[in-house]
Design an enzyme around this catalytic site. Sequence first.
Site, PDB file in Angstrom:
ATOM      1  N   ASN A   1       2.364   1.483   4.311  1.00  0.00           N
ATOM      2  CA  ASN A   1       2.638   0.208   4.971  1.00  0.00           C
ATOM      3  C   ASN A   1       2.301   0.239   6.457  1.00  0.00           C
ATOM      4  OD1 ASN A   1       5.461  -2.020   5.498  1.00  0.00           O
ATOM      5  ND2 ASN A   1       3.398  -2.576   4.917  1.00  0.00           N
TER       6      ASN A   1
ATOM      7  N   ASP B   1      -8.337   3.579   1.557  1.00  0.00           N
ATOM      8  CA  ASP B   1      -7.354   3.962   2.565  1.00  0.00           C
ATOM      9  C   ASP B   1      -8.118   4.482   3.780  1.00  0.00           C
ATOM     10  OD1 ASP B   1      -5.313   4.943   4.132  1.00  0.00           O
ATOM     11  OD2 ASP B   1      -4.311   5.986   2.485  1.00  0.00           O
TER      12      ASP B   1
ATOM     13  N   CYS C   1       0.865  -1.184   0.000  1.00  0.00           N
ATOM     14  CA  CYS C   1       0.000   0.000   0.000  1.00  0.00           C
ATOM     15  C   CYS C   1       0.902   1.235   0.000  1.00  0.00           C
ATOM     16  CB  CYS C   1      -0.990  -0.019   1.167  1.00  0.00           C
ATOM     17  SG  CYS C   1      -0.267   0.216   2.815  1.00  0.00           S
TER      18      CYS C   1
ATOM     19  N   CYS D   1      -1.435   0.618   7.207  1.00  0.00           N
ATOM     20  CA  CYS D   1      -2.879   0.345   7.274  1.00  0.00           C
ATOM     21  C   CYS D   1      -3.249  -0.887   6.455  1.00  0.00           C
ATOM     22  CB  CYS D   1      -3.687   1.556   6.806  1.00  0.00           C
ATOM     23  SG  CYS D   1      -3.496   3.042   7.819  1.00  0.00           S
ATOM     24  N   ARG D   2      -3.399  -0.722   5.160  1.00  0.00           N
ATOM     25  CA  ARG D   2      -3.954  -1.780   4.316  1.00  0.00           C
ATOM     26  C   ARG D   2      -3.021  -2.966   4.109  1.00  0.00           C
ATOM     27  NH1 ARG D   2      -5.283   2.100  -0.508  1.00  0.00           N
ATOM     28  NH2 ARG D   2      -3.336   2.967   0.281  1.00  0.00           N
ATOM     29  N   SER D   3      -1.774  -2.718   3.744  1.00  0.00           N
ATOM     30  CA  SER D   3      -0.893  -3.862   3.447  1.00  0.00           C
ATOM     31  C   SER D   3      -0.551  -4.687   4.692  1.00  0.00           C
ATOM     32  CB  SER D   3       0.357  -3.427   2.682  1.00  0.00           C
ATOM     33  OG  SER D   3       1.087  -2.452   3.357  1.00  0.00           O
TER      34      SER D   3
END
Length: 168
Positions: free
Chosen positions: A16, A133, A13, A18-20
């Site tokens: 690095n 996000d 993401c 939140c999402r990933s």
Amino acid sequence: MTYQSRLRVLFVCHGNICRSPAAEGAFKHLIEERNLQSRFLVDSAGTSSFHIGERPHPDTRKAAREKGITLTSLARQFEVDDFARFDVILAMDHKNLNDILRLAESDADRKKVILFRSLDPTYDGKTPPDVPDPYYDGYTEFQNVQEIVMRTSEFLLDRLLESQPSGK
């Protein structure tokens, strides 16, 4: 089975945090539940350098904990060498996808990169959606992202297992 024979999967993401890391944690959780740790090497990275060395966002960790997942990664930046280190590279949104593809040095590199949510079982086959996000949108968006990465990671794992010989 050697380290090199593992299928190497990278989630990417922007920062690095939140999402990933949420996707990395969900995927690791699934492979642990199925006792497949010896078949996979899993990591995450960000296309930016904003959060290098930081733990995942507190709300990312909280949403994961609610699903029984503990996130332990530290943020790092995606590097050109990651194309050689990983077999599958999953971008969390179109911007990250384009940022990664700009660094690709070959068709082989480009073929490794997939828009993560194009594997979401709720994907309708039209424009592949981004994983939103959650950074600025409050805790419920972090929970939404956790749901997305969990169902998409399960579908991803099933597809990867279908494509791998059972001995690998």
